[in-house]
Scaffold this active site. Structure first.
Site, PDB file in Angstrom:
ATOM      1  N   VAL A 257      17.019  19.916   8.268  1.00  0.00           N
ATOM      2  CA  VAL A 257      17.583  18.664   7.758  1.00  0.00           C
ATOM      3  C   VAL A 257      17.822  17.687   8.901  1.00  0.00           C
ATOM      4  CG1 VAL A 257      19.530  17.609   6.567  1.00  0.00           C
ATOM      5  CG2 VAL A 257      18.601  19.775   5.755  1.00  0.00           C
TER       6      VAL A 257
ATOM      7  N   PRO B 205      22.895  23.876  19.349  1.00  0.00           N
ATOM      8  CA  PRO B 205      22.484  24.964  20.239  1.00  0.00           C
ATOM      9  C   PRO B 205      21.034  25.376  19.984  1.00  0.00           C
ATOM     10  CG  PRO B 205      23.750  25.846  18.415  1.00  0.00           C
ATOM     11  CD  PRO B 205      23.753  24.352  18.246  1.00  0.00           C
TER      12      PRO B 205
ATOM     13  N   ASP C 261      24.240  16.524   2.455  1.00  0.00           N
ATOM     14  CA  ASP C 261      24.381  17.290   1.214  1.00  0.00           C
ATOM     15  C   ASP C 261      25.818  17.369   0.700  1.00  0.00           C
ATOM     16  OD1 ASP C 261      22.955  18.532  -0.820  1.00  0.00           O
ATOM     17  OD2 ASP C 261      23.457  20.539  -0.090  1.00  0.00           O
TER      18      ASP C 261
END
Length: 299
Positions: free
Chosen positions: A49, A69, A137
Site C-alpha cells: 500500500v 524497516p 484503509d
C-alpha cells in the site's frame, strides 16, 4: 432607548426560481489538485500500500521522508535507486512521540502500517499540529482519500467513492480509460497552447476581458472536435485562429478555415467516444468525467 433599523437591501434583479440552482447534498469531498512540488511529505510504512502512495507522491514532485524497516516492497526499493534525490529513507519503525522526525515539519503525513494503535497515535499527533493526515484503509482517520487514478500526460482523473468502495472506483476508472480518445493528450496540449497565446494577446485576470476570453475559448472548443484540437499544437494554425477569430471580432474559426481537415464529428455523448459503456447511467457518468477533464471550459 432608540434602535437602529437596518433597511432591507433591494435586489438588483428578479431572483431566478429555486429550480435554477442545484440542491446542496452534503457528504462529498472537495476534489482539488493539491500541488506538492518540492514540499515535504512524511510516509510511514514500506509495504504494498505504501508503494502506491509513494508512486503518486513522487509524480507530484514532493520530497518524501520514508520511515519503514527492511525489507521493503520491491517497488519501493526500485524507487530508492531511481529517485534517490526525492526520498529520505529511515530504515526503522516509527517511534511515535519519541521519534526525532516530527510530523509538524511536513505539509502532509500518510501511514500504511498494520499497527492500528500507532496509526491512531500518528493521527492524533497530526491533529494536534494541524497537519493533513491520511491513515490507509481507515476512512474516519483520513483528511483525504486517494481514489482510483489515471494519468495520460497532462490529463489526470480521480474517481472517489468516499473510502467506501475502492474496487468500484477502479472499475469506473478503467471504463473511463477505455472511452478516452487516443489523441486526447494532443488535444489538451493544443488547446493549452492556444490559451497561452491568447493570454499574451489579451492579458489580465478577471473583469470583462477575462470573461470574453473564457467565452471565446468555450465556443472554440465546442466547434472543434478532439481530433482537430490536436492541430492547435502547430504555431501557424494557432496564429491563424487568433488573427481570424479573436482579433476579428472574436468570431469562431472552424478547423477548415485554417487548413485543418475535419476527421469526424466528435460528440462527447456519441457511441464513437463512449465505446465500451453499457447503459445510459454509466454513459452519463463517463460524459461527466470527460467534461471535468476538459476543465479549461470553465476557466
Amino acid at each position: 432607548m432608540s434602535s437602529t433599523m437596518v433597511p432591507t437591501p433591494t435586489p438588483r434583479s428578479t431572483p431566478p426560481p429555486d429550480t435554477a440552482y442545484p440542491p446542496v447534498v452534503k457528504g462529498s469531498s472537495l476534489m482539488i489538485g493539491y500541488r506538492l512540488d518540492k514540499r515535504p511529505v512524511l510516509l510511514i510504512g514500506g509495504g504494498n500500500v505504501a508503494s502506491g502512495r509513494l508512486f503518486f507522491l513522487l509524480e507530484t514532485g514532493a520530497h518524501v521522508t520514508l520511515i519503514a524497516p527492511s525489507p521493503l516492497d520491491p517497488s519501493i526499493t526500485h524507487r530508492l535507486s531511481t529517485n534517490a534525490g526525492d526520498i529520505t529513507w529511515h530504515d526503522r519503525e516509527f517511534r511515535g512521540r519519541d521519534d526525532p522526525v516530527k510530523v509538524e515539519d511536513f505539509v502532509m503525513v500518510l501511514t500504511a502500517i498494520d499497527d492500528n494503535d500507532m496509526s491512531k497515535l500518528v493521527w492524533e499527533m497530526c491533529k494536534e499540529q494541524k497537519v493533513i493526515v491520511q491513515v490507509a484503509d481507515v476512512p474516519p482517520l483520513c483528511d483525504f482519500y486517494f481514489g482510483a487514478q489515471l494519468r495520460k500526460g497532462p490529463l489526470q482523473v480521480m474517481i472517489s467513492t468516499g473510502g467506501q468502495g475502492p474496487k468500484i472506483g477502479a472499475m469506473v476508472r478503467d471504463m473511463i480509460l477505455d472511452a478516452l480518445p487516443d489523441n486526447l493528450e494532443e488535444a489538451i496540449e493544443g488547446v493549452g497552447k492556444l490559451r497561452g497565446d491568447l493570454r499574451k494577446r489579451a492579458p489580465g485576470v478577471g473583469g470583462p476581458l477575462g470573461k470574453q476570453r473564457m467565452e471565446w475559448m468555450i465556443r472554440i472548443c465546442d466547434e472543434w472536435g478532439l481530433g482537430e484540437m490536436a492541430g492547435l499544437k502547430d504555431e501557424q494554425v494557432r496564429t491563424k485562429v487568433l488573427d481570424q477569430g479573436w482579433d476579428n471580432g472574436k468570431v469562431v474559426v472552424t478547423p477548415e478555415q485554417v487548413g485543418i481537415r475535419r476527421k469526424r464529428k466528435d460528440v462527447l455523448g456519441s457511441q464513437s467516444v463512449i465505446k465500451g459503456f453499457a447503459g445510459g447511467l454509466v454513459s452519463g457518468l463517463a460524459i461527466g468525467a470527460i467534461g471535468a477533464i476538459l476543465y479549461f471550459r470553465s476557466r
